[in-house]
Write a protein that holds these residues in place. Sequence first.
Motif, mmCIF file in Angstrom:
data_model
loop_
_atom_site.group_PDB
_atom_site.id
_atom_site.type_symbol
_atom_site.label_atom_id
_atom_site.label_comp_id
_atom_site.label_asym_id
_atom_site.label_seq_id
_atom_site.Cartn_x
_atom_site.Cartn_y
_atom_site.Cartn_z
ATOM 1 N N GLU A 184 1.459 -44.973 -36.882
ATOM 2 C CA GLU A 184 0.964 -45.579 -35.647
ATOM 3 C C GLU A 184 2.100 -45.627 -34.640
ATOM 4 O O GLU A 184 3.230 -45.974 -34.998
ATOM 5 C CB GLU A 184 0.440 -46.985 -35.917
ATOM 6 N N VAL A 185 1.803 -45.294 -33.408
ATOM 7 C CA VAL A 185 2.778 -45.398 -32.331
ATOM 8 C C VAL A 185 2.514 -46.699 -31.583
ATOM 9 O O VAL A 185 1.430 -46.903 -31.037
ATOM 10 C CB VAL A 185 2.711 -44.202 -31.369
ATOM 11 N N ILE A 186 3.506 -47.580 -31.578
ATOM 12 C CA ILE A 186 3.371 -48.842 -30.844
ATOM 13 C C ILE A 186 4.119 -48.724 -29.514
ATOM 14 O O ILE A 186 5.041 -47.926 -29.374
ATOM 15 C CB ILE A 186 3.905 -50.033 -31.657
ATOM 16 N N SER A 187 3.717 -49.534 -28.569
ATOM 17 C CA SER A 187 4.300 -49.469 -27.226
ATOM 18 C C SER A 187 4.820 -50.836 -26.817
ATOM 19 O O SER A 187 4.178 -51.864 -27.054
ATOM 20 C CB SER A 187 3.239 -49.000 -26.222
ATOM 21 N N CYS A 188 6.025 -50.833 -26.218
ATOM 22 C CA CYS A 188 6.631 -52.064 -25.712
ATOM 23 C C CYS A 188 7.177 -51.819 -24.305
ATOM 24 O O CYS A 188 7.550 -50.681 -23.974
ATOM 25 C CB CYS A 188 7.781 -52.507 -26.624
ATOM 26 N N PRO A 189 7.265 -52.856 -23.487
ATOM 27 C CA PRO A 189 7.825 -52.685 -22.138
ATOM 28 C C PRO A 189 9.276 -52.212 -22.191
ATOM 29 O O PRO A 189 10.059 -52.661 -23.035
ATOM 30 C CB PRO A 189 7.733 -54.096 -21.535
ATOM 31 N N GLY A 190 9.624 -51.302 -21.278
ATOM 32 C CA GLY A 190 10.969 -50.740 -21.257
ATOM 33 C C GLY A 190 11.775 -51.200 -20.058
ATOM 34 O O GLY A 190 11.248 -51.783 -19.106
ATOM 35 N N ARG A 191 13.085 -50.940 -20.119
ATOM 36 C CA ARG A 191 13.988 -51.309 -19.040
ATOM 37 C C ARG A 191 15.065 -50.238 -18.930
ATOM 38 O O ARG A 191 15.349 -49.515 -19.881
ATOM 39 C CB ARG A 191 14.635 -52.672 -19.324
ATOM 40 N N ASP A 192 15.688 -50.144 -17.774
ATOM 41 C CA ASP A 192 16.796 -49.213 -17.559
ATOM 42 C C ASP A 192 17.986 -49.976 -16.987
ATOM 43 O O ASP A 192 17.825 -50.842 -16.116
ATOM 44 C CB ASP A 192 16.387 -48.097 -16.586
ATOM 45 N N ARG A 193 19.164 -49.630 -17.467
ATOM 46 C CA ARG A 193 20.377 -50.293 -16.988
ATOM 47 C C ARG A 193 20.691 -49.880 -15.555
ATOM 48 O O ARG A 193 20.393 -48.774 -15.122
ATOM 49 C CB ARG A 193 21.562 -49.904 -17.873
ATOM 50 N N THR A 194 21.325 -50.788 -14.844
ATOM 51 C CA THR A 194 21.785 -50.451 -13.496
ATOM 52 C C THR A 194 23.285 -50.166 -13.471
ATOM 53 O O THR A 194 23.798 -49.603 -12.512
ATOM 54 C CB THR A 194 21.474 -51.594 -12.514
ATOM 55 N N ASP A 195 24.001 -50.557 -14.525
ATOM 56 C CA ASP A 195 25.447 -50.345 -14.593
ATOM 57 C C ASP A 195 25.788 -49.756 -15.961
ATOM 58 O O ASP A 195 25.567 -50.389 -16.993
ATOM 59 C CB ASP A 195 26.182 -51.680 -14.393
ATOM 60 N N TYR A 196 26.314 -48.527 -15.964
ATOM 61 C CA TYR A 196 26.657 -47.842 -17.211
ATOM 62 C C TYR A 196 28.169 -47.807 -17.449
ATOM 63 O O TYR A 196 28.639 -47.095 -18.337
ATOM 64 C CB TYR A 196 26.118 -46.415 -17.200
ATOM 65 N N SER A 197 28.921 -48.570 -16.703
ATOM 66 C CA SER A 197 30.370 -48.485 -16.785
ATOM 67 C C SER A 197 30.960 -49.324 -17.915
ATOM 68 O O SER A 197 32.154 -49.215 -18.206
ATOM 69 C CB SER A 197 31.000 -48.926 -15.454
ATOM 70 N N ILE A 198 30.150 -50.152 -18.552
ATOM 71 C CA ILE A 198 30.665 -51.056 -19.578
ATOM 72 C C ILE A 198 29.930 -50.837 -20.893
ATOM 73 O O ILE A 198 28.794 -50.361 -20.920
ATOM 74 C CB ILE A 198 30.510 -52.524 -19.158
#
Length: 488
Positions: free
Chosen positions: A366-380
Amino acid sequence: MKNSVMAIALCRKICTIVALLLLTITYIKAVQAESKTEMPHSLQAGAAKIDISPDNQLLGGGKYIRDPLFARVLFIQSKNECAVLVEVDKALVFNSLVKGIRETLSDCKPENVFVWATHTHSANDLPFNPKGPEKAEIDLLVSKVSHAVTQAKRNLVPARMGFGTTDLHLNTNRDVFNGRYWYQGTNKAGVSDKSLAVLYFLNEQGLPIGLVMNYGMHPISYFLSDAISADFPGEASAYIENVYPGAVALYSQAASGDQNPLLSRPLGKLIGMHSQSTPLEPSDKITDPDFWSRFAIEARQNVLQEETKDRPSPPSFSKEQKDAVIEEVGKLTAAMGAILGETAIEVMRSNAGSLTKNATLFSASEVISCPGRDRTDYSIREGFDPGYVDGDDVKINVSLLKIGELALIGLDSEVYTDIVLNVKAASPLNKTAVIGLANGLANSGYIYSDQAAHSLVFQVVGSRLKPGCAEHKIVESAVSLIQTSMQE
């Protein structure tokens, strides 16, 4: 005359009763004999392995093969059904690899083919390309795995299956909060699943045909060095295969998302030599803080410095110094593998009295789905909140392969310990194991637990999952799949 008739009637009654008693006794004996007759031996197993090490001439950059990488295969036949377990000495298995392997194995249902990575960080596939490996690389690996599966099928023999667990104290939680900030380190007080689970198949002589070890611990012994290695999973497999020539020992990751080796002092020296981000001098001083905390302090100071030019240059080390540390790392890695392998052997021996010759196969996903997010700062890397914006939903594949009364749950990412413990606790079957990094690669990054959602370690900071969804959905899905299998 009357007495004679009565005697004849009485004799007939007695004869009838005796006949009925004899028939009853005969029937009871037949039922008892039938109950003692074992069901036909339906279970067969065969195993094989194949070298998948990269071409030495194509490595470049000073890299070299310290020990070979393998794909290991266990082929299971039960009546007219078959299943294939495939382990590859890679950091990850991409969806294209799983799809390619399943398409070549027409004998078994696609969902009966379980493919996973040992997650060695020294297989020359980290850091990985988000687009995945080149098609030529996938095609070559699919071809090699297909060859190994064909060989494993040829090796099929009558088998008895066993499953057992024990505790093994080689791992530790790696999420540390020092009162000021989070970092990767050694957290002995943190949650940690010490369970080593072993699925195994014995031949008629009582010797292993193949087995699957399941334990949660990151194979990072040679990370950031030039060595290509299968790390401690390869050492454990090789140890068992040396004890039992002809057997094939697969290793699978359980809850490894928040778990490192407990003993990591030589690794700290190795990373200190190879790191280009911080001038960390390796130290054997008993009075010095451990590597992880020193590295976290140095890395944090570098991030906080406004001027890159103000950072001191990393120290340089000679080849002799690096070789000495590699040897030191190798000794500890081999020791961990030997302990893991010998413990797996002890699990098999301890559970040799509870073997089965018959096992029905069942698979589902089964493929489940959850809300996603993306980072705004990749420097750390960690210790800071990078900020997030809403992103695409995260899709996680939860898969089940049920072999008799054993449930193997596959998750296509690195998962935290609390989640695996909750899956096993909620499972309707006592025999349940969770295999991470299996059957593809989710777009989630690490799958952290609800309890860890507040921490700012690199696994949580880099995860695309929003808090509060993945854990309960994974547990619900796994339990539902198992319940469905039990109704079939």
